[in-house]
Enzyme design. Sequence first.
Site, PDB file in Angstrom:
ATOM      1  N   LEU A  10       0.840  -1.200   0.000  1.00 49.71           N
ATOM      2  CA  LEU A  10       0.000   0.000   0.000  1.00 49.71           C
ATOM      3  C   LEU A  10       0.880   1.257   0.000  1.00 49.71           C
ATOM      4  O   LEU A  10       1.716   1.436   0.888  1.00 49.71           O
ATOM      5  CB  LEU A  10      -0.910   0.019   1.237  1.00 49.71           C
ATOM      6  CG  LEU A  10      -1.805  -1.210   1.426  1.00 49.71           C
ATOM      7  CD1 LEU A  10      -2.775  -0.966   2.581  1.00 49.71           C
ATOM      8  CD2 LEU A  10      -2.569  -1.543   0.150  1.00 49.71           C
ATOM      9  N   ARG A  17       2.720  14.973   6.547  1.00 48.57           N
ATOM     10  CA  ARG A  17       3.622  15.424   7.618  1.00 48.57           C
ATOM     11  C   ARG A  17       5.086  15.512   7.182  1.00 48.57           C
ATOM     12  O   ARG A  17       5.914  16.096   7.876  1.00 48.57           O
ATOM     13  CB  ARG A  17       3.478  14.503   8.849  1.00 48.57           C
ATOM     14  CG  ARG A  17       2.269  14.849   9.683  1.00 48.57           C
ATOM     15  CD  ARG A  17       2.044  13.846  10.786  1.00 48.57           C
ATOM     16  NE  ARG A  17       1.544  12.581  10.259  1.00 48.57           N
ATOM     17  CZ  ARG A  17       1.483  11.450  10.959  1.00 48.57           C
ATOM     18  NH1 ARG A  17       1.920  11.427  12.206  1.00 48.57           N
ATOM     19  NH2 ARG A  17       0.987  10.355  10.426  1.00 48.57           N
ATOM     20  N   GLY A 106       4.341   0.788   2.100  1.00 53.55           N
ATOM     21  CA  GLY A 106       5.542   1.251   1.396  1.00 53.55           C
ATOM     22  C   GLY A 106       6.470   2.122   2.218  1.00 53.55           C
ATOM     23  O   GLY A 106       7.493   2.586   1.718  1.00 53.55           O
ATOM     24  N   GLY A 144      -3.032   1.106  15.665  1.00 53.35           N
ATOM     25  CA  GLY A 144      -4.149   0.252  16.036  1.00 53.35           C
ATOM     26  C   GLY A 144      -3.670  -0.706  17.115  1.00 53.35           C
ATOM     27  O   GLY A 144      -2.545  -1.190  17.064  1.00 53.35           O
TER      28      GLY A 144
END
Length: 473
Positions: A10, A17, A106, A144
Amino acid sequence: MTSELTVVVLAAGGGTRMKSRTPKVLHPVGGRSMIGHVLRAVEELAPQRVVAVVGHQRELVGPHITDLAPEVVLAVQEEQLGTGHAVAVGLGALPQVTGTVLVAYGDTPLLRGATLSALVADHESSGRAVTVLTGQVDAPTGYGRIVRAVTGEVAAIVEEKDATDEQRRITEVNSGIYAFSAAFLADAVTRIGNTNASGEFYLTDAVGMAVADALGAGAYVVEDAAEIEGANDRVQLAALGRVLNDRILTGWMRAGVTVIDPLTTWIDADVELAPDVTILPGVQLHGATSIATGATVGPDSTLRDTEVGEGATVVRAHTNLAVIGAGADVGPFSYLRPGTVLGAHGKIGGFVETKNAVIGEGSKVPHLSYVGDAEIGESTNIGAGTIFANYDGVNKHHTSVGSHVTSGSNVTFVAPVTVGDGAATGAGTVVRGDVPPGGLALSAGPQRVVEGWAQAKRPGTAQADAADQAGPR
Ligand code: UD1
Ligand code: CA
């Protein structure tokens, strides 16, 4: 690995940022883009296919990936609706997948291929629908959290924004890297919704689904949590760069390289070093630099895409796309530009700049010179202060100097010019025409002396007094 393996990387997110015009995953760490590191780790698994999900700045990210790994399929996620959506887009770019699907990001440059292999092996031997790579971290904020049942089984992954205070205290975090059963994942991504605090399609929900459907969800805990860290800003980028550098240096020291000062030594991931190389303090080795056994580099040298031969010495030099022969000597204070090839036992000494210069075996350019667009034969000595004048203001020209030539100090070779083997040039000569083999070129006129000039033209000065003191003339 027996089962078929597909990898989804991904890389569609924005990376705001970083505050950069360069996409986040293209920022280099250890001389390689972050996504380059991930693709290298993935390659070690020899997957059947790899798909990269690109979106934000895909006009830069896509070609970069294709450059590094032309076999990678690119899938475009037009809008970044969440990791669950991104994986659905990735799978959509492939024919129906079977076996195992590994999902990675990535922007985790420290991830090791061995860790991914272990995750996949653990997953495949377990028969679970999903195995998530997790890590124990001191500061879990932003990640998470892995919620486990009293039995220790993985129950769910809860995002920071959706977590209760109690869940926020959990220090086992989701890396975002998972091994899925392909059939389960293909179905799960169609069922993931976006009713959560971010309004995003969370891939993490697939873990809860596997639990609810009793298909099995488990975790593989990574030993070194640095491996799962992503760089979201430049502070993290520098921190990961330091960790990667330590890892690279440790690897080389274990392989027989002496690194005197690891704190001031920076070695890119693609550099190659032989045993018994010595690296002195303040050295940076970049790109595809390679150093052969017994060579010493440093202190204070920067080498990029440079090949250093066996037993050579490079002191306080800056080099780029250069080849330094075995037993050759470079420095201190030398600047080797692209196309410099120094032969075995040759020398490029102090305050010497070279470019597109092939200097033969045993030949020396010891002091204060510029050698550009030139070929020098073997065992030739170039005197101090010599300039190869290669540029006429419009075009660059070539100079050829033969073998066993002795060239005096302060010579200017005005290219194009050819100097034969065994020739010589006197000090201060401006070589404008070819010199045949064995010939001596002189262009400075005979010396003229005006007797008593100081006393006549500078009477009463210290200079005239000194001349008088020296006695009668
Ligand atoms: C995600 C995980 C979180 C985990 C963390 C690890 C979810 C819902 N959360 O959170 O549990 O601890 O990663 O870093 O998955 N991406 C896309 N398309 C999108 C969204 C994201 O390609 O639509 C890519 C991003 O470029 C990035 C990765 O997915 O490489 C993670 O996305 P990000 O938004 O940073 O997820 P986190 O909020 O960090
Ligand atoms: Ca992130």
